[in-house]
Write a protein that holds these residues in place. Structure first.
Motif, PDB file in Angstrom:
ATOM      1  N   MET A 106      11.377  -8.576  -2.879  1.00  0.00           N
ATOM      2  CA  MET A 106      12.017  -7.471  -3.584  1.00  0.00           C
ATOM      3  C   MET A 106      11.143  -6.961  -4.724  1.00  0.00           C
ATOM      4  N   VAL A 107      10.526  -7.880  -5.470  1.00  0.00           N
ATOM      5  CA  VAL A 107       9.678  -7.470  -6.595  1.00  0.00           C
ATOM      6  C   VAL A 107       8.427  -6.752  -6.079  1.00  0.00           C
ATOM      7  N   TYR A 108       7.831  -7.287  -5.009  1.00  0.00           N
ATOM      8  CA  TYR A 108       6.618  -6.663  -4.451  1.00  0.00           C
ATOM      9  C   TYR A 108       6.920  -5.261  -3.935  1.00  0.00           C
ATOM     10  N   ALA A 109       8.047  -5.097  -3.260  1.00  0.00           N
ATOM     11  CA  ALA A 109       8.427  -3.771  -2.752  1.00  0.00           C
ATOM     12  C   ALA A 109       8.648  -2.793  -3.904  1.00  0.00           C
ATOM     13  N   GLU A 110       9.234  -3.272  -4.984  1.00  0.00           N
ATOM     14  CA  GLU A 110       9.462  -2.425  -6.159  1.00  0.00           C
ATOM     15  C   GLU A 110       8.134  -1.971  -6.755  1.00  0.00           C
ATOM     16  N   LEU A 111       7.167  -2.890  -6.837  1.00  0.00           N
ATOM     17  CA  LEU A 111       5.845  -2.552  -7.367  1.00  0.00           C
ATOM     18  C   LEU A 111       5.113  -1.598  -6.425  1.00  0.00           C
ATOM     19  N   LYS A 112       5.168  -1.874  -5.132  1.00  0.00           N
ATOM     20  CA  LYS A 112       4.430  -1.099  -4.131  1.00  0.00           C
ATOM     21  C   LYS A 112       4.942   0.336  -4.053  1.00  0.00           C
ATOM     22  N   ASN A 113       6.255   0.499  -4.169  1.00  0.00           N
ATOM     23  CA  ASN A 113       6.863   1.819  -4.008  1.00  0.00           C
ATOM     24  C   ASN A 113       6.977   2.599  -5.318  1.00  0.00           C
ATOM     25  N   SER A 114       6.548   1.987  -6.401  1.00  0.00           N
ATOM     26  CA  SER A 114       6.660   2.652  -7.698  1.00  0.00           C
ATOM     27  C   SER A 114       5.648   3.785  -7.824  1.00  0.00           C
ATOM     28  N   THR A 115       6.024   4.798  -8.566  1.00  0.00           N
ATOM     29  CA  THR A 115       5.092   5.899  -8.848  1.00  0.00           C
ATOM     30  C   THR A 115       4.242   5.616 -10.087  1.00  0.00           C
ATOM     31  N   ASP A 116       4.545   4.528 -10.778  1.00  0.00           N
ATOM     32  CA  ASP A 116       3.789   4.166 -11.977  1.00  0.00           C
ATOM     33  C   ASP A 116       2.456   3.550 -11.560  1.00  0.00           C
ATOM     34  N   PRO A 117       1.334   4.083 -12.036  1.00  0.00           N
ATOM     35  CA  PRO A 117       0.013   3.575 -11.619  1.00  0.00           C
ATOM     36  C   PRO A 117      -0.216   2.114 -11.993  1.00  0.00           C
ATOM     37  N   ARG A 118       0.366   1.660 -13.092  1.00  0.00           N
ATOM     38  CA  ARG A 118       0.161   0.260 -13.489  1.00  0.00           C
ATOM     39  C   ARG A 118       0.866  -0.685 -12.524  1.00  0.00           C
ATOM     40  N   PHE A 119       2.052  -0.308 -12.067  1.00  0.00           N
ATOM     41  CA  PHE A 119       2.763  -1.121 -11.095  1.00  0.00           C
ATOM     42  C   PHE A 119       1.996  -1.143  -9.775  1.00  0.00           C
ATOM     43  N   GLN A 120       1.433  -0.015  -9.403  1.00  0.00           N
ATOM     44  CA  GLN A 120       0.655   0.058  -8.163  1.00  0.00           C
ATOM     45  C   GLN A 120      -0.594  -0.817  -8.264  1.00  0.00           C
ATOM     46  N   GLU A 121      -1.178  -0.890  -9.449  1.00  0.00           N
ATOM     47  CA  GLU A 121      -2.349  -1.748  -9.660  1.00  0.00           C
ATOM     48  C   GLU A 121      -1.987  -3.217  -9.462  1.00  0.00           C
ATOM     49  N   ILE A 122      -0.797  -3.617  -9.965  1.00  0.00           N
ATOM     50  CA  ILE A 122      -0.357  -5.014  -9.802  1.00  0.00           C
ATOM     51  C   ILE A 122      -0.177  -5.324  -8.322  1.00  0.00           C
ATOM     52  N   ALA A 123       0.464  -4.406  -7.580  1.00  0.00           N
ATOM     53  CA  ALA A 123       0.660  -4.612  -6.142  1.00  0.00           C
ATOM     54  C   ALA A 123      -0.684  -4.714  -5.425  1.00  0.00           C
ATOM     55  N   ALA A 124      -1.643  -3.848  -5.820  1.00  0.00           N
ATOM     56  CA  ALA A 124      -2.983  -3.900  -5.213  1.00  0.00           C
ATOM     57  C   ALA A 124      -3.670  -5.219  -5.533  1.00  0.00           C
ATOM     58  N   GLY A 125      -3.450  -5.737  -6.757  1.00  0.00           N
ATOM     59  CA  GLY A 125      -4.035  -7.018  -7.132  1.00  0.00           C
ATOM     60  C   GLY A 125      -3.485  -8.162  -6.292  1.00  0.00           C
ATOM     61  N   ILE A 126      -2.196  -8.103  -5.976  1.00  0.00           N
ATOM     62  CA  ILE A 126      -1.588  -9.125  -5.127  1.00  0.00           C
ATOM     63  C   ILE A 126      -2.212  -9.085  -3.731  1.00  0.00           C
ATOM     64  N   ASP A 127      -2.444  -7.876  -3.227  1.00  0.00           N
ATOM     65  CA  ASP A 127      -3.071  -7.727  -1.909  1.00  0.00           C
ATOM     66  C   ASP A 127      -4.490  -8.271  -1.910  1.00  0.00           C
TER      67      ASP A 127
END
Length: 504
Positions: free
Chosen positions: A156-177
């Motif tokens: 749930m947390v990963y999906a929230e980060l991945k689908n967020s429009t906030d660039p910082r959240f997207q960076e965290i999701a990319a870091g997990i990948d």
């Protein structure tokens, strides 16, 4: 026909009146899970809490972060947390408390929940299993067990980060990948924590106190990391860690990581709760299955030891008000329409509420106590200081009128309008063996001292008329403090000691 239409109209209105509204249905579904009758029954619709979390709380944070450069990300984080919690999935709440036997109370709680809603607080895989508390050690003080599924939370947390429009959240999701591509799969590690978390505290004295914490590690991901950080000591033992409560053994066994300071807690106990008087009376009111449990047992022996440790502190009075011997067992259940718990205890809901209310009043008072005590001491020191300054002024007036000779006692100063209260308020008068004009260093020659009652302070006045406040350490001689602070010679020390003993 004349009677038909009136009957149809009456039946129609009766149907409307008798139809169950959504609010009534919610109430009935919730309250039916608890006991009606007893010392307490409470129902609460969750709409106010949902409104607060979903709308009011984000609005408050938007105001707080309004002028901050990180405001967009902070506001997005708050909104993400609101979506992840999804408080609206919890529809209503009911609780009840009933006395079922002398000194035996049953407390029930039910939360009506949309079990299909997406929330990190709702685990779709959670189910009930048999619960046997009688196998716990006989000296169990705290036992807690509940099911967790970190993989569900991660998704749930990963999906929230991945689908967020906030660039910082997207960076965290990319870091997990990226971590996953490099061989560190955070999802796999979280998926390993899927099972029961267990906490156990045992013992009656500090010497035999035991603590055991056990968490699931289904695929061994966490144990592998621990073994890389801390090489295994031997066999299944991952590490041995020194601590104030003894050496803590950490081991990986049967898909679980367990840490304990008492190796005996890794084995079947010699004596169990089944042999402890009183438990069978409570257990008969507890469900036989559940998704977790909580047990609390505080006997008088434990309370006495803790109280002894707090004996000389202000906490002891609060401790006496709040802490009593008690025993309680709770079992948690998951149902098709919500979460349910049953607690059997030897204290009532009202006794618990009174303790909470007393604590709510006592804790602020306890926090304020040091400040109040400090203010009281300052006031006492100030009062004494002002009195001693006035006495020193009158002594100098006396010396001026009597050829620089000091009075033999303070009673000789009454003609200068000093009151009896000022003279007799604990002042120890020394005077001087020589005239004021013969004292080489009048600013270091003490002529009187007044210990301030109920404090570690004393006020000293000197031959030149000034006053000082000194700290009198517990058990230390005042004369020694004066001699050390003001470099008094032996002749002066002997004189002050004699006068001190005469006037004390």
């Amino acid at each position: 026909m004349k009677k038909f239409f009136p009957c149809m109209i009456a039946a129609f209105f009766a149907l409307i009146v008798s139809a169950e509204t959504p609010a009534q249905a919610k109430f009935n579904a919730t309250v039916s899970q608890v006991d009606v009758g007893g010392e307490m029954l409470q129902y609460q619709d969750n709409r106010p809490a949902t409104e607060f979390f979903n709308n009011t709380l984000p609005a408050i944070f938007r105001v707080i972060f309004a002028n901050e450069p990180f405001a967009p990300t902070a506001n997005n984080a708050v909104e993400s947390v609101v979506r992840l919690l999804n408080i609206g999935a919890f529809k209503a709440f009911a609780q009840s408390s009933v006395q079922v036997a002398p000194d035996t109370y049953v407390y029930k709680i039910f939360t009506l929940t949309d079990m299909k809603a997406k929330s990190i607080l709702i685990d779709p895989s959670m189910s009930n299993a048999p619960v046997d508390l009688t196998i716990l050690p006989a000296d169990t003080r705290i036992a807690f067990k509940t099911r967790v599924n970190f993989g569900h939370i991660f998704d749930m947390v990963y999906a929230e980060l991945k689908n967020s429009t906030d660039p910082r959240f997207q960076e965290i999701a990319a870091g997990i990948d990226q971590f996953k591509q490099s061989g560190f799969d955070l999802r796999q590690m979280c998926d390993s924590v899927d099972g029961d978390i267990e906490i156990l505290v045992t013992g009656t004295t500090l010497a035999d106190a035991g603590i055991k914490v056990s968490i699931p590690d289904k695929n061994g991901s966490i144990s592998l990391i621990l073994k890389r950080m801390i090489p295994p000591a031997d066999g299944d033992i991952v590490a041995r860690i020194p601590s104030p409560i003894g050496e803590i053994i950490v081991l990986y066994q049967d898909g679980r990581i367990t840490a304990t300071n008492q190796p005996r807690l890794l084995e079947a106990p010699a004596a169990t709760l089944a042999s402890v008087a009183g438990y069978s009376n409570l257990l008969k009111y507890i469900p036989a299955d559940g998704c977790g449990y909580f047990l609390l047992d505080i006997p008088q022996e434990v309370i006495a030891q803790v109280r002894t440790a707090l004996e000389d502190t202000p906490f002891v009075s609060i401790f006496d008000m709040l802490i009593k011997p008690c025993r309680a067992i709770s079992v948690f259940q998951v149902k098709d329409n919500g979460y349910y718990s049953v607690t059997a205890s030897d204290f009532s809901f009202y006794q618990l509420a009174q303790c909470i209310q007393t604590g709510a009043l006592a804790v602020p008072a306890l926090i304020a106590l040091p400040a109040l005590e400090e203010a009281r001491e300052r006031a006492a020191v100030t009062k004494c200081f002002n009195n001693m300054r006035e006495i020193s002024t009158v002594i100098l007036m006396y010396c001026n009128d009597h050829d620089a000779t000091f009075p033999d006692s303070l009673s000789q100063l009454q003609e200068y309008h000093l009151s009896d209260e000022q003279i007799t308020c604990g002042v120890i008068y020394f005077g001087s063996p020589v005239k004021l004009t013969q004292i080489r260093n009048a600013s270091s020659m003490p002529i009187a001292i007044c210990p301030v009652e109920n404090t570690d302070n004393a006020v000293v006045i000197f031959a030149d008329g000034h006053a000082e406040t000194i700290t009198v350490e517990n058990g230390k001689n005042i004369i020694d403090i004066l001699a050390e602070n003001y470099s008094l010679d032996q002749k002066t020390i002997n004189y002050i000691t004699r006068k001190f003993n005469e006037n004390q």
